[in-house]
Design a protein around this motif. Structure first.
Motif, PDB file in Angstrom:
ATOM      1  N   SER A  54       2.813 -45.973 -59.623  1.00  0.00           N
ATOM      2  CA  SER A  54       2.957 -47.366 -59.512  1.00  0.00           C
ATOM      3  C   SER A  54       3.875 -47.554 -60.771  1.00  0.00           C
ATOM      4  O   SER A  54       3.498 -47.450 -61.987  1.00  0.00           O
ATOM      5  N   LEU A  55       4.866 -48.597 -60.584  1.00  0.00           N
ATOM      6  CA  LEU A  55       5.824 -49.125 -61.519  1.00  0.00           C
ATOM      7  C   LEU A  55       5.894 -50.654 -61.499  1.00  0.00           C
ATOM      8  O   LEU A  55       6.022 -51.110 -60.611  1.00  0.00           O
ATOM      9  N   ASP A  56       5.525 -51.280 -62.566  1.00  0.00           N
ATOM     10  CA  ASP A  56       6.004 -52.640 -62.613  1.00  0.00           C
ATOM     11  C   ASP A  56       7.473 -52.769 -62.389  1.00  0.00           C
ATOM     12  O   ASP A  56       8.233 -52.068 -62.873  1.00  0.00           O
ATOM     13  N   PRO A  57       7.754 -54.167 -61.843  1.00  0.00           N
ATOM     14  CA  PRO A  57       9.092 -54.260 -61.530  1.00  0.00           C
ATOM     15  C   PRO A  57       9.883 -54.526 -62.822  1.00  0.00           C
ATOM     16  O   PRO A  57      11.363 -54.190 -62.807  1.00  0.00           O
ATOM     17  N   ALA A  58       9.413 -54.675 -63.953  1.00  0.00           N
ATOM     18  CA  ALA A  58       9.986 -54.849 -65.415  1.00  0.00           C
ATOM     19  C   ALA A  58       9.924 -53.550 -65.983  1.00  0.00           C
ATOM     20  O   ALA A  58      10.464 -53.655 -67.062  1.00  0.00           O
ATOM     21  N   THR A  59       9.596 -52.559 -65.577  1.00  0.00           N
ATOM     22  CA  THR A  59       9.367 -51.145 -66.157  1.00  0.00           C
ATOM     23  C   THR A  59      10.761 -50.770 -66.538  1.00  0.00           C
ATOM     24  O   THR A  59      11.997 -50.675 -65.956  1.00  0.00           O
ATOM     25  N   GLN A  60      11.182 -50.300 -67.830  1.00  0.00           N
ATOM     26  CA  GLN A  60      12.246 -50.299 -68.638  1.00  0.00           C
ATOM     27  C   GLN A  60      13.184 -49.193 -67.979  1.00  0.00           C
ATOM     28  O   GLN A  60      14.436 -49.310 -67.954  1.00  0.00           O
ATOM     29  N   VAL A  61      12.708 -48.164 -67.532  1.00  0.00           N
ATOM     30  CA  VAL A  61      13.414 -47.159 -66.816  1.00  0.00           C
ATOM     31  C   VAL A  61      14.209 -47.535 -65.638  1.00  0.00           C
ATOM     32  O   VAL A  61      15.278 -47.235 -65.484  1.00  0.00           O
ATOM     33  N   LEU A  62      13.859 -48.663 -64.926  1.00  0.00           N
ATOM     34  CA  LEU A  62      14.210 -49.296 -63.901  1.00  0.00           C
ATOM     35  C   LEU A  62      15.630 -49.950 -64.118  1.00  0.00           C
ATOM     36  O   LEU A  62      16.375 -50.307 -63.390  1.00  0.00           O
ATOM     37  N   HIS A  63      15.670 -50.551 -65.430  1.00  0.00           N
ATOM     38  CA  HIS A  63      16.705 -51.202 -65.727  1.00  0.00           C
ATOM     39  C   HIS A  63      17.625 -50.666 -66.790  1.00  0.00           C
ATOM     40  O   HIS A  63      18.829 -51.023 -66.947  1.00  0.00           O
ATOM     41  N   TYR A  64      17.142 -49.782 -67.776  1.00  0.00           N
ATOM     42  CA  TYR A  64      18.130 -49.278 -68.785  1.00  0.00           C
ATOM     43  C   TYR A  64      18.111 -47.865 -68.690  1.00  0.00           C
ATOM     44  O   TYR A  64      18.785 -47.277 -69.552  1.00  0.00           O
ATOM     45  N   GLY A  65      17.821 -47.176 -67.697  1.00  0.00           N
ATOM     46  CA  GLY A  65      18.065 -45.776 -67.407  1.00  0.00           C
ATOM     47  C   GLY A  65      17.411 -44.760 -68.585  1.00  0.00           C
ATOM     48  O   GLY A  65      18.400 -43.691 -68.571  1.00  0.00           O
ATOM     49  N   GLN A  66      16.324 -45.084 -69.086  1.00  0.00           N
ATOM     50  CA  GLN A  66      15.916 -43.974 -70.046  1.00  0.00           C
ATOM     51  C   GLN A  66      15.281 -43.157 -69.252  1.00  0.00           C
ATOM     52  O   GLN A  66      13.706 -43.292 -69.248  1.00  0.00           O
ATOM     53  N   ALA A  67      15.873 -42.061 -68.728  1.00  0.00           N
ATOM     54  CA  ALA A  67      14.923 -41.091 -67.928  1.00  0.00           C
ATOM     55  C   ALA A  67      15.872 -39.717 -68.371  1.00  0.00           C
ATOM     56  O   ALA A  67      17.161 -39.571 -68.407  1.00  0.00           O
ATOM     57  N   ILE A  68      15.088 -38.699 -68.363  1.00  0.00           N
ATOM     58  CA  ILE A  68      15.758 -37.259 -68.462  1.00  0.00           C
ATOM     59  C   ILE A  68      14.842 -36.519 -67.388  1.00  0.00           C
ATOM     60  O   ILE A  68      13.747 -36.803 -67.049  1.00  0.00           O
ATOM     61  N   PHE A  69      15.466 -35.249 -67.217  1.00  0.00           N
ATOM     62  CA  PHE A  69      14.844 -34.361 -66.113  1.00  0.00           C
ATOM     63  C   PHE A  69      15.436 -33.032 -66.499  1.00  0.00           C
ATOM     64  O   PHE A  69      16.499 -32.708 -67.205  1.00  0.00           O
ATOM     65  N   ASP A  70      14.916 -31.888 -65.834  1.00  0.00           N
ATOM     66  CA  ASP A  70      15.442 -30.551 -66.027  1.00  0.00           C
ATOM     67  C   ASP A  70      14.903 -29.922 -64.572  1.00  0.00           C
ATOM     68  O   ASP A  70      14.627 -30.596 -63.783  1.00  0.00           O
ATOM     69  N   GLY A  71      15.387 -28.846 -64.523  1.00  0.00           N
ATOM     70  CA  GLY A  71      15.202 -27.865 -63.284  1.00  0.00           C
ATOM     71  C   GLY A  71      14.823 -26.458 -63.350  1.00  0.00           C
ATOM     72  O   GLY A  71      16.025 -25.978 -63.958  1.00  0.00           O
ATOM     73  N   LEU A  72      14.217 -25.936 -62.976  1.00  0.00           N
ATOM     74  CA  LEU A  72      13.887 -24.431 -63.006  1.00  0.00           C
ATOM     75  C   LEU A  72      13.173 -23.926 -61.767  1.00  0.00           C
ATOM     76  O   LEU A  72      13.150 -24.684 -60.827  1.00  0.00           O
ATOM     77  N   LYS A  73      13.135 -22.645 -61.645  1.00  0.00           N
ATOM     78  CA  LYS A  73      12.491 -22.074 -60.376  1.00  0.00           C
ATOM     79  C   LYS A  73      11.456 -20.962 -60.700  1.00  0.00           C
ATOM     80  O   LYS A  73      11.491 -20.328 -61.713  1.00  0.00           O
ATOM     81  N   ALA A 129      10.158 -15.079 -48.816  1.00  0.00           N
ATOM     82  CA  ALA A 129      11.474 -14.478 -48.315  1.00  0.00           C
ATOM     83  C   ALA A 129      12.227 -14.355 -49.551  1.00  0.00           C
ATOM     84  O   ALA A 129      12.240 -15.155 -50.480  1.00  0.00           O
ATOM     85  N   LEU A 130      13.114 -13.458 -49.455  1.00  0.00           N
ATOM     86  CA  LEU A 130      14.162 -13.133 -50.622  1.00  0.00           C
ATOM     87  C   LEU A 130      15.263 -14.348 -50.362  1.00  0.00           C
ATOM     88  O   LEU A 130      15.459 -14.623 -49.373  1.00  0.00           O
ATOM     89  N   GLY A 131      15.656 -14.883 -51.480  1.00  0.00           N
ATOM     90  CA  GLY A 131      16.621 -15.975 -51.347  1.00  0.00           C
ATOM     91  C   GLY A 131      15.661 -17.509 -51.535  1.00  0.00           C
ATOM     92  O   GLY A 131      16.513 -18.334 -51.615  1.00  0.00           O
ATOM     93  N   THR A 132      14.460 -17.259 -51.253  1.00  0.00           N
ATOM     94  CA  THR A 132      13.532 -18.601 -51.492  1.00  0.00           C
ATOM     95  C   THR A 132      13.032 -18.779 -52.829  1.00  0.00           C
ATOM     96  O   THR A 132      12.798 -17.809 -53.343  1.00  0.00           O
ATOM     97  N   SER A 133      12.707 -19.778 -53.172  1.00  0.00           N
ATOM     98  CA  SER A 133      11.880 -19.996 -54.309  1.00  0.00           C
ATOM     99  C   SER A 133      11.080 -21.276 -54.586  1.00  0.00           C
ATOM    100  O   SER A 133      11.084 -22.015 -53.492  1.00  0.00           O
ATOM    101  N   LEU A 134      10.435 -21.732 -55.639  1.00  0.00           N
ATOM    102  CA  LEU A 134       9.630 -22.845 -55.828  1.00  0.00           C
ATOM    103  C   LEU A 134      10.622 -23.632 -56.959  1.00  0.00           C
ATOM    104  O   LEU A 134      10.453 -23.190 -57.914  1.00  0.00           O
ATOM    105  N   TYR A 135      11.290 -24.643 -56.532  1.00  0.00           N
ATOM    106  CA  TYR A 135      12.015 -25.425 -57.443  1.00  0.00           C
ATOM    107  C   TYR A 135      10.926 -26.323 -58.341  1.00  0.00           C
ATOM    108  O   TYR A 135      10.173 -27.038 -57.496  1.00  0.00           O
ATOM    109  N   ILE A 136      11.307 -26.554 -59.570  1.00  0.00           N
ATOM    110  CA  ILE A 136      10.139 -26.975 -60.531  1.00  0.00           C
ATOM    111  C   ILE A 136      11.129 -28.246 -61.117  1.00  0.00           C
ATOM    112  O   ILE A 136      12.247 -27.948 -61.717  1.00  0.00           O
TER     113      ILE A 136
END
Length: 360
Positions: A54-73, A129-136
């Motif tokens: 749940s995010l308030d409409p004025a939550t900063q990430v929605l307006h100023y893009g202060q967000a990061i992520f990564d990805g592994l398996k 199965a070979l070739g499949t994984s769990l993306y994190i």
């Protein structure tokens, strides 16, 4: 050591068949969450049932893009064990992205433990199965409720997971790449080396243009001279010209790819000549015309290695390897996948086995 509490879902979802998996469309039963408050630091590490945030409409990430992520398996090997590939390096890279966006860093060991915790709880979601994984997908978002351009004083860290199929349904196949000289991905001093939402949003226009022209992806040039090769799509790029393997250097505009680093280490282990240097698109095109451009490929978590079979630039189409996957490209793919699934030796200790709960 920070305690991670676990609350299990009372309504587990049905697991999809391995053969039906695509990429990123199915989510698992649980998510990892942790919060940051100025003066208190990161706290309340927990695994909880997957659900909306749940995010308030004025939550900063929605307006100023202060967000990061990564990805592994996470990979389930033929021996039944579940392995994470270079989890500690992904945790450290998440912190590198955090520094670029003024987000408080987390303890890298705790981040790694968050990966292990969510995979352990949702271990039945790791396909077989070979070739499949769990993306994190670990993510951090700014959560202050206020319209004002400044770093937030509160943040939410969460990790969600998705069982995914092979990126290429029919194996590793060469793709067609269009060089973009009218769109800019990043410049030094910007966010090019951070894994942040804004970078991916900024790539969509060029990606659509490439697809409309019949290409699969975009090859980015530097943002100043529009001359030197940067990245390909959302992947790092490599090429073999003669006996030299070349990839652009980490100079502030490209992501420090984990697969990139892995490929470089393997090729150096094999005694190949490897250079991290600036290379112009003109040098690449000239090598292609001269027949010395032997192979070109992208590297990244999703596809591991993606061979380039055709390069388009200013109306010229350059065929690479007669449209076939090169021997070095295939060897890199096979070697990394073998390490990920535990079917090949892991001389650098890149994988870690996830300890499963006793009841599993």
């Amino acid at each position: 050591m920070t305690e991670i509490t676990i609350t299990r879902t009372r309504s587990p979802a049905a697991k999809p068949a391995d053969a039906s998996l695509s990429f990123g469309k199915v989510l698992t039963d649980h998510m990892f969450m942790m919060n940051y408050t100025a003066g208190k630091g990161w706290h309340d590490a927990r695994v909880v049932p997957y659900g909306p945030i749940s995010l308030d409409p004025a939550t900063q990430v929605l307006h100023y893009g202060q967000a990061i992520f990564d990805g592994l398996k996470a990979f389930r090997g033929p021996d039944g064990q579940i392995r994470l590939f270079r989890a500690q390096r992904h945790a450290e890279r998440l912190n590198k992205s955090a520094r670029a966006l003024c987000i408080p860093e987390m303890d890298a060991d705790l981040v790694r433990r968050s990966f292990e915790a969510i995979v352990a709880v949702d271990n039945e979601w790791v396909p077989h199965a070979l070739g499949t994984s769990l993306y994190i997908r670990p993510t951090v978002i700014a959560t202050d409720v206020m319209l004002g351009v400044h770093p937030s004083s509160t943040y939410t860290y969460f990790v969600i997971c998705s069982p995914v199929g092979a990126y290429y349904k029919e194996g590793v196949k060469p793709v067609r790449i269009l060089v973009s000289d009218n769109h800019v991905r990043a410049v030094q001093g910007g966010l090019g080396e951070a894994k942040t939402a804004a970078n991916y949003a900024a790539s969509l226009s060029a990606q659509m243009e490439a697809e409309e022209a019949g290409y699969t992806q975009v090859l980015w040039l530097d943002g100043v001279e529009r001359k030197y090769i940067d990245e390909v799509g959302t992947m790092n790029i490599m090429m073999q010209i003669g006996d030299e393997v070349i990839t652009p250097p980490l100079a502030g505009t490209i992501l420090d790819g984990v697969t990139r680093n892995s490929c470089l280490q393997l090729m150096r282990d094999w005694g190949l000549k490897v250079s991290e240097r600036k290379i112009s698109i003109d040098e690449v095109m000239a090598a292609g015309r001269a027949g010395t451009l032997r192979e070109m490929w992208g590297t990244g978590t999703a596809a591991v290695v993606s061979p380039v079979g055709e390069l388009g630039y200013k109306g010229e189409k350059l065929s690479i390897g007669n449209g076939h996957t090169g021997m070095l490209t295939q060897k890199l793919y096979d070697s990394i996948v073998g390490i990920q699934y535990g079917t090949q030796a892991d001389p650098h200790g890149w994988t870690s086995v996830v300890k499963l709960p006793v009841e599993a």
